[in-house]
Enzyme design. Structure first.
Site, PDB file in Angstrom:
ATOM      1  N   HIS A  99      66.639  54.179  21.333  1.00 36.47           N
ATOM      2  CA  HIS A  99      67.218  54.392  19.948  1.00 36.47           C
ATOM      3  C   HIS A  99      66.300  53.398  18.820  1.00 36.47           C
ATOM      4  CE1 HIS A  99      70.209  55.850  22.645  1.00 36.47           C
ATOM      5  NE2 HIS A  99      70.268  54.639  22.820  1.00 36.47           N
TER       6      HIS A  99
ATOM      7  N   ASP B  51      77.952  59.433  23.536  1.00 37.25           N
ATOM      8  CA  ASP B  51      77.085  58.498  23.180  1.00 37.25           C
ATOM      9  C   ASP B  51      75.578  58.751  23.589  1.00 37.25           C
ATOM     10  OD1 ASP B  51      79.088  57.606  21.646  1.00 37.25           O
ATOM     11  OD2 ASP B  51      79.449  55.760  22.701  1.00 37.25           O
TER      12      ASP B  51
ATOM     13  N   ASP C 274      73.134  57.172  25.422  1.00 33.72           N
ATOM     14  CA  ASP C 274      72.648  56.022  26.487  1.00 33.72           C
ATOM     15  C   ASP C 274      72.832  56.630  27.697  1.00 33.72           C
ATOM     16  OD1 ASP C 274      75.432  55.853  26.465  1.00 33.72           O
ATOM     17  OD2 ASP C 274      75.565  53.741  25.639  1.00 33.72           O
TER      18      ASP C 274
ATOM     19  N   TYR D 243      73.423  53.473  15.975  1.00 30.14           N
ATOM     20  CA  TYR D 243      73.931  53.148  17.342  1.00 30.14           C
ATOM     21  C   TYR D 243      73.758  51.799  17.578  1.00 30.14           C
ATOM     22  CZ  TYR D 243      75.575  54.185  21.816  1.00 30.14           C
ATOM     23  OH  TYR D 243      76.331  54.065  23.319  1.00 30.14           O
TER      24      TYR D 243
ATOM     25  N   ARG E 171      74.116  50.098  20.550  1.00 33.18           N
ATOM     26  CA  ARG E 171      73.555  49.712  21.803  1.00 33.18           C
ATOM     27  C   ARG E 171      71.943  49.867  22.031  1.00 33.18           C
ATOM     28  NH1 ARG E 171      78.835  51.681  22.934  1.00 33.18           N
ATOM     29  NH2 ARG E 171      80.402  50.122  23.335  1.00 33.18           N
TER      30      ARG E 171
ATOM     31  N   GLU F 112      75.233  55.813  29.705  1.00 30.91           N
ATOM     32  CA  GLU F 112      76.551  55.855  30.154  1.00 30.91           C
ATOM     33  C   GLU F 112      77.401  57.087  29.599  1.00 30.91           C
ATOM     34  OE1 GLU F 112      79.520  54.265  32.386  1.00 30.91           O
ATOM     35  OE2 GLU F 112      77.737  53.341  32.116  1.00 30.91           O
TER      36      GLU F 112
ATOM     37  N   GLU G 232      82.804  61.337  22.430  1.00 33.02           N
ATOM     38  CA  GLU G 232      83.660  60.301  23.099  1.00 33.02           C
ATOM     39  C   GLU G 232      84.888  59.726  22.356  1.00 33.02           C
ATOM     40  OE1 GLU G 232      81.867  57.335  25.302  1.00 33.02           O
ATOM     41  OE2 GLU G 232      79.831  58.112  25.308  1.00 33.02           O
TER      42      GLU G 232
END
Length: 776
Positions: free
Chosen positions: A425, A135, A137, A379, A381, A139, A62
């Site tokens: 995570h 990423d 997750d 990470y 989030r 999203e 990303e």
């Protein structure tokens, strides 16, 4: 026809707008069969045959910053490109959801990403293999899924790789273990996006009609504003109640002092309601200072305090009991997204948005001298407190070497995640214990270093031994009264050697070593008046904590929620606390009246659980959206019929319109309060509201300093003659000059401690040295 297994999705190609409109009219732009979209026949992307001699493996991430680091880790056989976030999304100016067709989202290629899409497709056809490394997750999974469509990759093939930290070891391990795209995660992300689109596109126009143009309502953000408004209602409705406490000072014969508080009366908890009762108790406890009206009162007091004994200079009070208990306080787990944001607000004064921006930079990586470009934290989030076994082992060895074996607990601390945690995570931690804050300090900005140090200390402290304290209670009986002194002594500092994760109890102090039976003499009795306090307003930290506890939102949503509710002018910050604006109160009142089943805490939390259930395969995309829509649609229909037009009456301002001479009144719009001519619509003169400080601008000498707000909502102070004069200050100016250089002084407000004055000139000695404001 080209058949591509994209679930519940209608595709629109943005390249040829006229052709798209024509096809849409003819109805031949898509065919849906059993949930599979059949696209019109088009030329597929074909791999070069043969591939160029210099063909590489393509990795798509990303972030451009992350791309450079990963490409260096992987070597010359790989080309790493960045998608820069989403490449496709719901259309900007259309609803984009086909409710009748199973809530199928209508995706369109983003207009500003056309060139990037072409570049990715060009690189795809000349590459050996393609790895989608967005990423880790929901999203990121959805972005990979959209990339799979654009590059015509079968999402069921092993094309997806994940990097939970940007280190060489993690990147190489991830690239060796590709997996298919997790379509359940994609469904969960699509469901959230569609839920928010339904609420935004159907509810917002209603608010435009009934309140004012440009307003918007969000499914989760509206609940956050509701919490803030309801807290404000509690504060306004709160009636303080008076209560009193009795403080006592006792001394021993050898000069030791004990500060005590009345705890019990006749064996029951002391509850003193008013001043009269407090004074009576004080008189009892210190009879020689009391105003004794007659012999009867004196005898009653003497009976309580063994007056006769006291008259003979014999001690009336002794230490009745000394209680000692040892306690251990375990460290808190390493950071999740929520706890990191809360700690940054309280300890570093960073908002959630700033915290996540800095954390993203630390995760993506920075140039650290001889270590090269490397990610510093995992990470950011996450809602998990899990740490991998290898890092726990490294942490225990590091603690033993740096602090000593006594700081290493017998067993490693293993923390349990919340029941609602996705646990996808690890917790947020440093990627390498070699990169201490001291090592990276020369390469990080001040704020990056502060956040990294906080993450570092919290992680190491989570694996350190517990704090050991001895808590002590000294009890004195004086007639029917029991007074207590409480304190503690730290026996072993444990993890607090590195990180203090809890507020110290200011009511506890270190007590002298004293024994039962010790004679004590009363020196002072001090009745103190108090009033019960209303619940505090939400800060960013407490609102994030409440949202997490109530199951509203997820780690990636907390920062956008804080940002959105302020940008929409539904709340504002005063002394770092959220206060609802007039507009916010009106919107919440309307939503509570007409959308009570949707815009409430329990339903919003339930929908979050349903999104989790989609990801876990326990529920389906269509079922969750249909369940929501069955509640939302009837409320929407009732609101369209029953919601009356809201008119916010203008308030007198005392100013006169410079155009027509009519009085100016305060009005309220989507951007907040402003001044408008009362002669509207004949006169359309408006004026922004500014707070004039009454201080002449020190630069131009013509204008005065006024309070302003930046685009990001930060308060600053500038000259009223802008743009002719560009004088600006971030701290509040005061009408006082510096004794050393003559520059204007500014005041800083501290949450704890008095306000201080500083010189505004950064080269002046008084710029760093603060002077306490004279409160008189």
């Amino acid at each position: 026809m080209l058949e591509f297994p994209i679930k519940r999705t209608i595709i629109i190609d943005d390249k040829k707008k006229k052709e798209r409109k024509k096809k849409k009219k003819d109805g031949d732009d898509k065919i849906v069969i059993n949930g599979t979209i059949h696209l019109p026949e088009k030329e597929p992307l074909k791999k070069m045959d043969p591939l160029p001699k210099n063909a590489k493996n393509l990795v798509i991430v990303e972030s451009p910053a992350k791309a450079k680091t990963i490409e260096r880790f992987l070597g010359s056989d790989y080309r790493v490109m960045a998608s820069r976030g989403h490449l496709r999304d719901l259309p900007r100016n259309q609803f984009g959801v086909n409710i009748e067709n199973g809530f199928a989202p209508v995706y369109t290629n983003m207009f500003d990403k056309r060139k990037l899409i072409e570049e990715l497709q060009h690189e795809f056809v000349r590459s050996k293999n393609v790895y989608l490394a967005t990423d880790p997750d929901r999203e990121g999974e959805a972005i990979s899924w959209h990339l799979a469509h654009l590059l015509e990759i079968d999402p069921h093939t092993p094309c997806r790789v994940m990097f939970h930290e940007i280190t060489k070891k993690a990147v190489l391990a991830g690239i060796e273990s590709p997996e298919p795209i997790d379509l359940q995660k994609v469904d969960a992300q699509q469901a959230r996006r569609v839920l928010d689109r339904i609420v935004g596109y159907k509810l917002s126009p209603l608010l435009w009609k009934k309140v004012c143009k440009g307003l918007s309502a969000g499914r989760v953000q509206s609940v956050a504003v509701r919490l803030i408004c309801e807290r404000e209602e509690e504060i306004k409705a709160f009636v303080p109640e008076e209560y009193w406490t009795i403080q006592g000072l006792y001394t021993t014969d050898d000069g030791l002092e004990l500060h005590t508080e009345l705890a019990k009366i006749n064996g029951e908890k002391a509850a003193i309601a008013d001043e009269e009762q407090a004074k009576a108790i004080a008189a009892d406890l210190q009879w020689e200072k009391a105003a004794i009206a007659d012999e009867e009162q004196a005898k009653a007091i003497a009976a309580d305090l063994q007056w006769e004994k006291a008259k003979k200079d014999q001690p009336a009070d002794v230490i009745d009991k000394v209680e000692k208990r040892r306690r251990k306080r375990q460290p808190q787990p390493p950071f999740t997204t929520s706890t990191m944001q809360q700690e940054c607000v309280s300890k570093l004064n960073f908002g959630a948005k700033k915290t996540m921006m800095l954390a993203q930079q630390l995760y993506e990586g920075l140039d650290i001298g001889e270590h090269g470009h490397v990610g510093l934290i995992t990470y950011m989030r996450t809602d998990s407190v899990r740490i991998n076994d290898d890092m726990i082992k490294q942490a225990r060895e590091f603690i033993q070497n740096q602090y000593g074996p006594e700081f290493v607990p017998e067993k490693a601390h293993v923390y349990k995640a919340r029941q609602s945690s996705q646990d996808a995570h690890e917790a947020i931690r440093p990627t390498s214990l070699e990169l201490t804050p001291d090592v990276v300090a020369p390469f990080l900005s001040r704020d990056q270093l502060r956040l990294y140090t906080l993450v570092w200390n919290r992680f190491l402290a989570s694996q350190m031994a517990a704090v050991e304290t001895e808590h002590m209670a000294i009890i004195i009986h004086s007639g029917k009264y029991e007074l207590r002194a409480a304190g503690y002594t730290v026996i072993f500092k444990g993890f607090t050697e590195l990180y203090e994760d809890a507020k110290k109890d200011k009511t506890l102090s270190v007590l002298p070593d004293i024994k039962t039976g010790t004679v004590v003499h009363n020196k002072k009795i001090d009745p103190q008046q108090h009033f019960t306090q209303p619940p505090p307003r939400y800060t960013e930290a407490s609102l994030i904590k409440t949202l997490e506890e109530k199951g509203i939102g997820r780690p990636s949503t907390y920062a956008p929620i804080m940002d959105t509710i302020q940008n929409r002018n539904y709340v504002e910050k005063k002394d770092k606390q959220f206060v609802p604006t007039e507009l916010g109160v009106i919107i919440v009142d309307l939503l509570k009246r007409f959308f009570e089943q949707i815009i409430n805490v329990s339903f919003t939390a339930h929908m979050e659980e349903e999104l989790d259930a989609i990801e876990q395969g326990k529920d389906t995309y269509v079922h969750v959206l249909q369940e929501f829509y069955d509640v939302f649609e009837p409320e929407m229909e009732a609101a369209e019929e029953g919601m009356e037009k809201v008119t916010i009456a203008g308030q007198e301002s005392g100013e006169i319109c410079s155009v027509c001479g009519a009085p100016m009144v305060y009005k309220f719009g989507r951007f907040g309060k402003f001044l408008a001519c009362s002669n509207f619509p004949e006169c359309r003169n408006t004026k922004a509201i500014v707070e004039d400080l009454g201080i002449t601008c020190p630069k131009c000498g013509k204008g005065s300093l006024i309070k302003r707000k930046s685009k990001r909502g930060r308060v600053f102070y500038g000259c009223s003659e802008y743009p002719e004069c560009d004088f600006v200050l971030w701290n509040q100016p005061v009408d006082k000059k510096c004794d050393l250089c003559g520059s204007i002084m500014t005041v800083k407000h501290y949450k704890k401690g008095p306000d201080k004055l500083f010189c505004s000139n950064p080269d002046c000695e008084n710029h760093k040295k603060g002077e306490v404001v004279n409160e008189e």
